[in-house]
Design a protein around this motif. Structure first.
Motif, short mmCIF file in Angstrom:
data_model
loop_
_atom_site.label_atom_id
_atom_site.label_comp_id
_atom_site.label_asym_id
_atom_site.label_seq_id
_atom_site.Cartn_x
_atom_site.Cartn_y
_atom_site.Cartn_z
N GLU A 46 2.98 -7.52 7.36
CA GLU A 46 3.36 -6.74 6.19
C GLU A 46 4.19 -7.61 5.26
O GLU A 46 5.24 -8.14 5.66
N MET A 47 3.71 -7.77 4.03
CA MET A 47 4.37 -8.67 3.10
C MET A 47 5.58 -8.01 2.46
O MET A 47 5.56 -6.81 2.15
N SER A 49 8.33 -7.24 -0.57
CA SER A 49 8.14 -6.98 -1.99
C SER A 49 9.42 -7.35 -2.72
O SER A 49 10.43 -7.72 -2.13
N ARG A 59 4.24 -13.62 -0.95
CA ARG A 59 3.93 -12.28 -1.39
C ARG A 59 2.42 -12.04 -1.30
O ARG A 59 1.65 -12.96 -1.13
N GLU A 60 2.03 -10.79 -1.48
CA GLU A 60 0.62 -10.43 -1.49
C GLU A 60 -0.08 -11.10 -2.66
O GLU A 60 0.48 -11.24 -3.75
N ARG A 62 -2.92 -10.90 -5.42
CA ARG A 62 -3.76 -9.94 -6.14
C ARG A 62 -4.54 -10.67 -7.23
O ARG A 62 -4.00 -11.52 -7.93
N VAL A 67 1.56 -8.93 -9.10
CA VAL A 67 2.26 -8.13 -8.09
C VAL A 67 3.48 -7.49 -8.74
O VAL A 67 4.31 -8.18 -9.33
N GLU A 239 -4.79 -14.89 1.56
CA GLU A 239 -4.40 -13.53 1.15
C GLU A 239 -2.94 -13.43 0.73
O GLU A 239 -2.46 -12.37 0.35
N GLN A 240 -2.22 -14.58 0.77
CA GLN A 240 -0.83 -14.62 0.35
C GLN A 240 -0.66 -15.63 -0.78
O GLN A 240 -1.52 -16.47 -1.02
#
Length: 260
Positions: A46-47, A49, A59-60, A62, A67, A239-240
């Motif tokens: 779980e990243m 925030s 971080r995630e 996108r 983000v 993915e990060q």
């Protein structure tokens, strides 16, 4: 003694063709399975925030939008930038007080965008003072070409307050004669997918991946950026995103100046 001459039957030839096709199909399926394995068995983390700080920089990732809350904006955003990233690069010429002519480049980096950038640039009445970037990245090869176009035209590049320049976008940033990054902007890296034949298992694509990494390092050296910048990308899963802090921006020289 009568010699035996084997007869060729068309059905036999078709059978061999079918076997070859089935073998190729099997390789394709195996390739996709091999590619999926790391994702299937990788531990889901779980990243965090919120704004990044030294030691808390992952971080995630996108591709559709920045983000939320990754940057604390205590002042106004310097340029009107779309909240959602366009599917391919969009170019817009804007005059900014104190910065002169700015070419705003937003969106994902797709095939043919380097040529589109060059065509747009040649159609401008004068070469802009700055190329401002707001992109989630995309094709590395296109990013390298755009960066070279920027350097060939003697332009500077920037990541303004509120802007994101992540994945392959920092390679465009590297093309600027001067590379100005706002403390309220984000420059981030992660592992890349280099173009390679999809019909071969990953093990046979290692050579092309290494070639792509070598070309990227060569480009960074050519642009005056420390190739150690790639350490941050190679250590961060796709993915990060690893967001660079000020010290990392200046030590790797991906930024020649960090401003408020």
């Amino acid at each position: 003694m009568q010699r035996f001459i084997p007869k060729f039957y068309p059905q036999t030839g078709l059978k061999y063709v079918l076997v070859v096709q089935l073998t190729m199909a099997g390789l394709l399926i195996a390739t996709h399975i091999f590619e999926m394995f790391p994702r299937l068995f990788r531990e889901q983390v779980e990243m965090p925030s919120g704004p990044v700080s030294p030691g808390d920089q992952r971080r995630e990732y996108r591709t559709d939008r920045p983000v939320p809350d990754l940057v604390t904006l205590k002042g106004p955003v310097e340029l009107p930038m779309p909240e959602k990233f366009p599917d391919r690069l969009r170019f817009e010429e804007i005059v900014v007080e104190g910065a002169g002519n700015v070419l705003l480049v937003t969106g994902q980096i797709e095939n043919g965008d380097a040529s589109r950038f060059q065509i747009y640039l040649s159609g401008m009445s004068q070469v802009p003072d700055l190329v401002a970037l707001h992109s989630p990245g995309g094709l590395v090869s296109e990013a390298l070409q755009i960066g070279r176009h920027i350097r060939d035209n003697g332009m500077s590049s920037t990541v303004l307050a509120g802007a994101f320049c992540v994945s392959s976008c920092p390679y465009i940033l590297a093309g600027g004669e001067e590379r100005i990054v706002s403390r309220r902007g984000i420059v981030g890296l992660h592992q890349h997918y280099y173009e390679q034949p999809k019909y071969l298992p990953v093990i046979f694509a290692v050579e092309s991946i290494q070639m792509g990494q070598g070309q990227t390092m060569e480009y960074l050296i050519e642009m005056g950026v420390d190739p150690s910048l790639m350490v941050y990308s190679l250590k961060t899963p796709p993915e990060q995103i690893y967001a660079l802090v000020e010290e990392e921006l200046t030590e790797t020289r991906i930024a020649t100046e960090v401003v408020d």
